[in-house]
Design an enzyme around this catalytic site. Structure first.
Site, PDB file in Angstrom:
ATOM      1  N   SER A  17      -0.814  10.499  -5.975  1.00  0.00           N
ATOM      2  CA  SER A  17      -1.479  11.567  -5.224  1.00  0.00           C
ATOM      3  C   SER A  17      -1.763  11.081  -3.807  1.00  0.00           C
ATOM      4  O   SER A  17      -1.508   9.917  -3.467  1.00  0.00           O
ATOM      5  CB  SER A  17      -2.795  11.986  -5.903  1.00  0.00           C
ATOM      6  OG  SER A  17      -3.720  10.901  -5.906  1.00  0.00           O
ATOM      7  N   ILE A  19      -2.146   9.912  -0.081  1.00  0.00           N
ATOM      8  CA  ILE A  19      -1.274   9.226   0.871  1.00  0.00           C
ATOM      9  C   ILE A  19      -0.048   8.648   0.178  1.00  0.00           C
ATOM     10  O   ILE A  19       1.061   8.700   0.715  1.00  0.00           O
ATOM     11  CB  ILE A  19      -2.057   8.127   1.611  1.00  0.00           C
ATOM     12  CG1 ILE A  19      -3.106   8.753   2.539  1.00  0.00           C
ATOM     13  CG2 ILE A  19      -1.121   7.215   2.410  1.00  0.00           C
ATOM     14  CD1 ILE A  19      -4.086   7.756   3.130  1.00  0.00           C
ATOM     15  N   ARG A  39      -1.251   4.194 -12.034  1.00  0.00           N
ATOM     16  CA  ARG A  39      -1.805   4.144 -13.389  1.00  0.00           C
ATOM     17  C   ARG A  39      -1.547   5.416 -14.184  1.00  0.00           C
ATOM     18  O   ARG A  39      -1.488   5.390 -15.398  1.00  0.00           O
ATOM     19  CB  ARG A  39      -3.312   3.889 -13.326  1.00  0.00           C
ATOM     20  CG  ARG A  39      -3.671   2.517 -12.792  1.00  0.00           C
ATOM     21  CD  ARG A  39      -5.115   2.176 -13.101  1.00  0.00           C
ATOM     22  NE  ARG A  39      -5.535   0.941 -12.481  1.00  0.00           N
ATOM     23  CZ  ARG A  39      -6.636   0.288 -12.818  1.00  0.00           C
ATOM     24  NH1 ARG A  39      -7.427   0.748 -13.756  1.00  0.00           N
ATOM     25  NH2 ARG A  39      -6.978  -0.829 -12.208  1.00  0.00           N
ATOM     26  N   ASN A  89      -0.325   0.931  -1.307  1.00  0.00           N
ATOM     27  CA  ASN A  89      -1.263   2.025  -1.071  1.00  0.00           C
ATOM     28  C   ASN A  89      -2.371   2.093  -2.110  1.00  0.00           C
ATOM     29  O   ASN A  89      -3.411   2.697  -1.861  1.00  0.00           O
ATOM     30  CB  ASN A  89      -0.496   3.355  -1.048  1.00  0.00           C
ATOM     31  CG  ASN A  89      -1.427   4.540  -0.995  1.00  0.00           C
ATOM     32  OD1 ASN A  89      -2.080   4.786   0.021  1.00  0.00           O
ATOM     33  ND2 ASN A  89      -1.522   5.277  -2.100  1.00  0.00           N
ATOM     34  N   TYR A 154     -16.305  -2.296   0.039  1.00  0.00           N
ATOM     35  CA  TYR A 154     -15.047  -1.661   0.452  1.00  0.00           C
ATOM     36  C   TYR A 154     -14.632  -2.138   1.839  1.00  0.00           C
ATOM     37  O   TYR A 154     -13.467  -2.478   2.080  1.00  0.00           O
ATOM     38  CB  TYR A 154     -15.228  -0.145   0.430  1.00  0.00           C
ATOM     39  CG  TYR A 154     -14.023   0.659   0.841  1.00  0.00           C
ATOM     40  CD1 TYR A 154     -12.948   0.835  -0.023  1.00  0.00           C
ATOM     41  CD2 TYR A 154     -13.960   1.259   2.101  1.00  0.00           C
ATOM     42  CE1 TYR A 154     -11.834   1.582   0.356  1.00  0.00           C
ATOM     43  CE2 TYR A 154     -12.862   2.008   2.484  1.00  0.00           C
ATOM     44  CZ  TYR A 154     -11.805   2.174   1.609  1.00  0.00           C
ATOM     45  OH  TYR A 154     -10.709   2.913   1.990  1.00  0.00           O
ATOM     46  N   LYS A 158     -11.180  -4.170   2.812  1.00  0.00           N
ATOM     47  CA  LYS A 158     -10.193  -3.654   3.755  1.00  0.00           C
ATOM     48  C   LYS A 158     -10.043  -4.573   4.967  1.00  0.00           C
ATOM     49  O   LYS A 158      -8.944  -4.695   5.523  1.00  0.00           O
ATOM     50  CB  LYS A 158     -10.572  -2.240   4.191  1.00  0.00           C
ATOM     51  CG  LYS A 158     -10.413  -1.204   3.076  1.00  0.00           C
ATOM     52  CD  LYS A 158      -8.980  -1.121   2.555  1.00  0.00           C
ATOM     53  CE  LYS A 158      -8.798   0.047   1.588  1.00  0.00           C
ATOM     54  NZ  LYS A 158      -7.396   0.166   1.112  1.00  0.00           N
ATOM     55  N   THR A 189      -7.724  13.563   0.966  1.00  0.00           N
ATOM     56  CA  THR A 189      -7.178  13.046  -0.286  1.00  0.00           C
ATOM     57  C   THR A 189      -8.225  13.165  -1.384  1.00  0.00           C
ATOM     58  O   THR A 189      -9.400  13.451  -1.114  1.00  0.00           O
ATOM     59  CB  THR A 189      -6.808  11.557  -0.132  1.00  0.00           C
ATOM     60  OG1 THR A 189      -8.022  10.800   0.072  1.00  0.00           O
ATOM     61  CG2 THR A 189      -5.864  11.320   1.041  1.00  0.00           C
TER      62      THR A 189
END
Length: 259
Positions: A17, A19, A39, A89, A154, A158, A189
């Site tokens: 799904s 990007i 997954r 991704n 997070y 990143k 998204t």
């Protein structure tokens, strides 16, 4: 016209799904054979059907599990051939104030967003270097370029992705492989839909108001589209981007500047 090596084969992780799906479709439209991993097998199968004759392999892989990654990559290459373009991704976001960030959340964010990139790249990059051609594009985030409150784990993960990108770019620069990162801002998204839902639950705002609050950080006052991120990935994967290496390209309407 964007050009690629003859019979180029790409692998996109987290391709079910958002990007990842948009990137798989964009690469296929550009003439690249595309394998998809993630997954949720049903979602991957749906994306693969949209790729038509350019569909490669489909693999349900937990990218945080080294053994599963090694097995999955071997199966993909046995089915669709060596991987020339890797798009890392897969990832997820979790938020909490720092004093309520448990070690489990910290570990999950690093495993899902950073260790996963290490594991998949580690399984693919050495063979690219032996063949003297390859592109690795890591989908990071503006969170890898700046700081945001309440998402410290997070943001740390990143930033790690951007650092890993820069290190590998230097290490493999003379071996025909480039390594770059794409850093989207808030993008329309399922991840952002989840973030908006959290805002709704905590503040009582409407979904539209929650999304508007997220879009407010973008000077264009809108969410980025998955297709805009995918187009950037496709360019970085092309032969025309051969001198672009070690870069973290922000796709965020001017929210952050790199250089």
């Amino acid at each position: 016209m964007t050009q690629f090596w003859p019979n180029a084969h790409a692998l996109v992780t987290g391709a079910g799904s958002g990007i990842g799906a948009a990137t798989a479709v964009a690469l296929a439209k550009a003439g690249v054979r595309v394998s998809v991993a993630g997954r949720r097998l049903d979602a991957l199968q749906a994306v693969a059907r949209s790729l038509g004759d350019h569909a490669g392999a489909i693999a349900s892989i937990d990218v945080t599990d080294g053994a599963a990654v090694a097995k999955g990559i071997a199966e993909i290459e046995a089915t669709a051939g060596p991987i020339d373009i890797l798009v890392n991704n897969a990832g997820k976001a979790g938020s909490a104030p720092f004093d309520k960030t448990a070690s489990t959340l910290w570990g999950d964010m690093l495993a899902s967003n950073l260790t996963s990139v290490f594991l998949v790249t580690h399984a693919v990059l050495p063979d690219m270097a032996k063949r003297g051609r390859g592109r690795v594009i890591n989908v990071a985030s503006t969170a890898g370029l700046t700081g945001y409150a309440y998402v410290s784990a997070y943001v740390a993960a990143k930033h790690g992705v951007v650092g890993l990108t820069r290190s590998l770019a230097l290490e493999y620069a003379r071996r025909g492989v480039t390594v770059n990162a794409v850093c989207p801002g808030y993008t329309d998204t399922p991840l952002v839909a989840e973030a908006a839902a959290n805002i709704v639950a905590k503040t009582g705002r409407s979904e539209d108001e929650a999304k508007a609050a997220l879009a407010k950080v973008n000077p264009m006052q809108r969410l980025v589209t998955p297709e805009e991120v995918a187009d950037t990935v496709v360019w970085l994967a092309s032969t025309g981007a051969a001198s672009i290496n070690g870069q973290a390209v922000a796709v965020a309407g001017g929210e952050v500047f790199t250089g």
